[in-house]
Scaffold this motif. Structure first.
Motif, PDB file in Angstrom:
ATOM      1  N   MET A  17     -41.996   7.008  16.701  1.00  0.00           N
ATOM      2  CA  MET A  17     -41.787   7.491  18.025  1.00  0.00           C
ATOM      3  C   MET A  17     -42.574   8.731  18.257  1.00  0.00           C
ATOM      4  SD  MET A  17     -39.552   5.393  19.207  1.00  0.00           S
ATOM      5  CE  MET A  17     -38.680   6.262  20.700  1.00  0.00           C
ATOM      6  N   LEU A  18     -42.784   8.898  19.586  1.00  0.00           N
ATOM      7  CA  LEU A  18     -43.330  10.097  20.013  1.00  0.00           C
ATOM      8  C   LEU A  18     -42.672  11.474  19.860  1.00  0.00           C
ATOM      9  CD1 LEU A  18     -44.923   9.003  23.516  1.00  0.00           C
ATOM     10  CD2 LEU A  18     -46.128   9.598  21.507  1.00  0.00           C
ATOM     11  N   ASN A  19     -41.208  11.204  19.781  1.00  0.00           N
ATOM     12  CA  ASN A  19     -40.495  12.267  19.806  1.00  0.00           C
ATOM     13  C   ASN A  19     -40.381  13.046  18.344  1.00  0.00           C
ATOM     14  OD1 ASN A  19     -39.766  10.570  21.851  1.00  0.00           O
ATOM     15  ND2 ASN A  19     -38.119  12.471  22.349  1.00  0.00           N
ATOM     16  N   LYS A  20     -40.518  11.963  17.231  1.00  0.00           N
ATOM     17  CA  LYS A  20     -40.898  12.336  15.777  1.00  0.00           C
ATOM     18  C   LYS A  20     -42.040  13.121  15.660  1.00  0.00           C
ATOM     19  CE  LYS A  20     -39.864  11.953  11.562  1.00  0.00           C
ATOM     20  NZ  LYS A  20     -38.587  12.983  10.910  1.00  0.00           N
ATOM     21  N   THR A  21     -43.113  12.677  16.367  1.00  0.00           N
ATOM     22  CA  THR A  21     -44.346  13.687  16.276  1.00  0.00           C
ATOM     23  C   THR A  21     -44.112  15.139  17.087  1.00  0.00           C
ATOM     24  OG1 THR A  21     -45.593  11.515  16.364  1.00  0.00           O
ATOM     25  CG2 THR A  21     -46.792  13.723  16.620  1.00  0.00           C
ATOM     26  N   MET A  22     -43.539  15.042  18.029  1.00  0.00           N
ATOM     27  CA  MET A  22     -43.409  16.132  18.836  1.00  0.00           C
ATOM     28  C   MET A  22     -41.956  16.363  19.377  1.00  0.00           C
ATOM     29  SD  MET A  22     -46.773  16.091  21.245  1.00  0.00           S
ATOM     30  CE  MET A  22     -46.344  14.689  22.007  1.00  0.00           C
ATOM     31  N   LYS A  47     -37.235  12.987  30.637  1.00  0.00           N
ATOM     32  CA  LYS A  47     -38.380  12.859  31.535  1.00  0.00           C
ATOM     33  C   LYS A  47     -39.311  11.336  30.802  1.00  0.00           C
ATOM     34  CE  LYS A  47     -39.422  17.572  32.797  1.00  0.00           C
ATOM     35  NZ  LYS A  47     -40.341  18.508  32.624  1.00  0.00           N
ATOM     36  N   LEU A  48     -39.200  11.245  29.495  1.00  0.00           N
ATOM     37  CA  LEU A  48     -39.942  10.124  29.248  1.00  0.00           C
ATOM     38  C   LEU A  48     -39.107   8.639  29.580  1.00  0.00           C
ATOM     39  CD1 LEU A  48     -42.067   8.601  27.115  1.00  0.00           C
ATOM     40  CD2 LEU A  48     -40.261   8.772  25.207  1.00  0.00           C
ATOM     41  N   ASP A  49     -37.837   8.706  29.360  1.00  0.00           N
ATOM     42  CA  ASP A  49     -37.136   7.646  30.091  1.00  0.00           C
ATOM     43  C   ASP A  49     -37.544   7.458  31.592  1.00  0.00           C
ATOM     44  OD1 ASP A  49     -35.609   7.348  27.617  1.00  0.00           O
ATOM     45  OD2 ASP A  49     -34.078   8.359  28.242  1.00  0.00           O
ATOM     46  N   ARG A  50     -37.531   8.601  32.298  1.00  0.00           N
ATOM     47  CA  ARG A  50     -37.887   8.404  33.909  1.00  0.00           C
ATOM     48  C   ARG A  50     -39.137   7.703  34.053  1.00  0.00           C
ATOM     49  NH1 ARG A  50     -37.916  13.701  35.401  1.00  0.00           N
ATOM     50  NH2 ARG A  50     -35.570  13.454  35.352  1.00  0.00           N
ATOM     51  N   ALA A 108     -44.895  -0.529  24.209  1.00  0.00           N
ATOM     52  CA  ALA A 108     -44.997   0.604  23.279  1.00  0.00           C
ATOM     53  C   ALA A 108     -43.641   1.344  23.020  1.00  0.00           C
ATOM     54  CB  ALA A 108     -46.377   1.373  23.694  1.00  0.00           C
ATOM     55  N   VAL A 109     -43.237   1.802  24.306  1.00  0.00           N
ATOM     56  CA  VAL A 109     -42.091   2.794  24.170  1.00  0.00           C
ATOM     57  C   VAL A 109     -41.093   2.217  23.593  1.00  0.00           C
ATOM     58  CG1 VAL A 109     -42.813   3.924  26.226  1.00  0.00           C
ATOM     59  CG2 VAL A 109     -41.350   2.057  26.799  1.00  0.00           C
ATOM     60  N   ASN A 110     -40.877   0.806  23.729  1.00  0.00           N
ATOM     61  CA  ASN A 110     -39.891   0.061  23.000  1.00  0.00           C
ATOM     62  C   ASN A 110     -40.042  -0.301  21.346  1.00  0.00           C
ATOM     63  OD1 ASN A 110     -37.816   0.060  25.201  1.00  0.00           O
ATOM     64  ND2 ASN A 110     -39.078  -1.594  26.106  1.00  0.00           N
ATOM     65  N   TYR A 144     -48.291   2.578  14.407  1.00  0.00           N
ATOM     66  CA  TYR A 144     -48.351   3.692  15.211  1.00  0.00           C
ATOM     67  C   TYR A 144     -49.548   3.872  16.106  1.00  0.00           C
ATOM     68  CZ  TYR A 144     -47.870   8.779  16.023  1.00  0.00           C
ATOM     69  OH  TYR A 144     -47.608  10.065  16.707  1.00  0.00           O
ATOM     70  N   VAL A 145     -50.812   3.622  15.551  1.00  0.00           N
ATOM     71  CA  VAL A 145     -51.886   3.892  16.232  1.00  0.00           C
ATOM     72  C   VAL A 145     -51.855   2.848  17.374  1.00  0.00           C
ATOM     73  CG1 VAL A 145     -54.275   3.400  16.206  1.00  0.00           C
ATOM     74  CG2 VAL A 145     -53.360   4.416  14.294  1.00  0.00           C
ATOM     75  N   ASP A 146     -51.265   1.685  17.389  1.00  0.00           N
ATOM     76  CA  ASP A 146     -51.156   0.827  18.164  1.00  0.00           C
ATOM     77  C   ASP A 146     -50.486   1.173  19.313  1.00  0.00           C
ATOM     78  OD1 ASP A 146     -51.760  -2.021  19.361  1.00  0.00           O
ATOM     79  OD2 ASP A 146     -49.621  -2.110  18.995  1.00  0.00           O
ATOM     80  N   LYS A 147     -49.216   1.844  19.296  1.00  0.00           N
ATOM     81  CA  LYS A 147     -48.398   2.316  19.936  1.00  0.00           C
ATOM     82  C   LYS A 147     -48.875   3.307  20.974  1.00  0.00           C
ATOM     83  CE  LYS A 147     -44.016   4.725  20.253  1.00  0.00           C
ATOM     84  NZ  LYS A 147     -42.956   4.084  20.693  1.00  0.00           N
ATOM     85  N   LEU A 148     -49.789   4.326  20.473  1.00  0.00           N
ATOM     86  CA  LEU A 148     -50.501   5.354  21.004  1.00  0.00           C
ATOM     87  C   LEU A 148     -51.513   4.687  21.813  1.00  0.00           C
ATOM     88  CD1 LEU A 148     -50.754   8.458  18.470  1.00  0.00           C
ATOM     89  CD2 LEU A 148     -48.871   7.794  20.213  1.00  0.00           C
TER      90      LEU A 148
END
Length: 246
Positions: free
Chosen positions: A1-6, A13-16, A73-75, A91-95
């Motif tokens: 997840m993005l949140n794991k990296t940051m 805000k991400l949900d919005r 990606a977000v899912n 992970y790369v594919d997600k980004l």
């Protein structure tokens, strides 16, 4: 997840932005299937096409593909071990998909959402600059030696480069609009997005209560036919009882 990296990313805000992208996807799909576009929407897409130096049809195609990739990606769940994705390729594919979604939807996003992605990009730049230095970089390289040998690819380099996908996407969209009058473009995008949300408001209000989550609203509704049938039957039962009392 993005949140794991940051970890400091604001989930709200991400949900919005995800809800916005879903509405944008519906706008684009209606545009692609419609025989004609209203003048306001057509002019909006013409301006975006001009910014990209492409035709309106190609621009619409890229935008709809970008929204679909973003939502996918977000899912996509990413597992981490020792502060590293257990599947670098996933992970790369997600980004990659998130980056393409950001570029596709940029002119629909609110100023707040755009600033959010600019901050995300800055945070990724910081992580990319600090994560691979000294002992941190050595340990990452060490942990990726065996997986790299097994997969016959340099996963360390692939992972390192992936952290700049979002910053590069944000840089491209901001640079393309620099020194250009885009206030009306953004205003029109917000107007189209608002109308899409209003049209789908009643249907969307049901979605949070459905048990099975799909990749989009249609799939979610399809997976919850039994629950919806039960709810409809209960409403009919209540209606009959009320009529009987009257």
């Amino acid at each position: 997840m993005l949140n794991k990296t940051m970890p400091d990313l604001e989930q709200e805000k991400l949900d919005r932005t995800t809800l916005d992208v879903n509405s944008i996807k519906q706008i684009l799909e209606r545009s692609l299937t419609s025989n004609s576009l209203e003048e306001e929407a057509l002019e909006f897409f013409r301006e975006i096409a001009a910014l990209r130096g492409k035709s309106v049809d190609d621009t619409l195609g890229e935008m709809i593909a970008g929204t679909r990739k973003y939502l996918e990606a977000v899912n996509t769940h990413i597992e981490f071990k020792h502060d590293l994705p257990t599947d670098i390729n996933k992970y790369v594919d997600k980004l990659v998909k998130i980056s393409e979604g950001i570029e596709a939807c940029w002119d629909f996003f609110s100023i707040e959402s755009q600033e959010f992605f600019i901050n995300v990009a800055a945070n990724f730049c910081y992580v990319a600059d600090s994560k691979f230095k000294g002992w941190k970089g050595f340990l990452i390289r060490l942990r990726l030696i065996l997986p790299s040998l097994k997969q016959k690819q340099n996963l360390f380099k692939k992972y390192q480069e992936s952290l700049l996908f979002i910053p590069k996407a944000v840089d491209r969209v901001t640079e393309a609009r620099k020194n250009k009058s885009i206030s009306q473009l953004h205003q029109t995008g917000q107007s189209l997005l608002k109308r899409a949300k209003e049209i789908n408001g009643n249907r969307d209000s049901l979605l949070p209560f459905l048990k099975h989550l799909g990749r989009d609203e249609q799939e979610q509704i399809e997976k919850n036919q039994a629950a919806m049938a039960w709810a409809k039957a209960r409403l009919e039962e209540i209606k009959v009882k009320r009529n009987g009392q009257n």
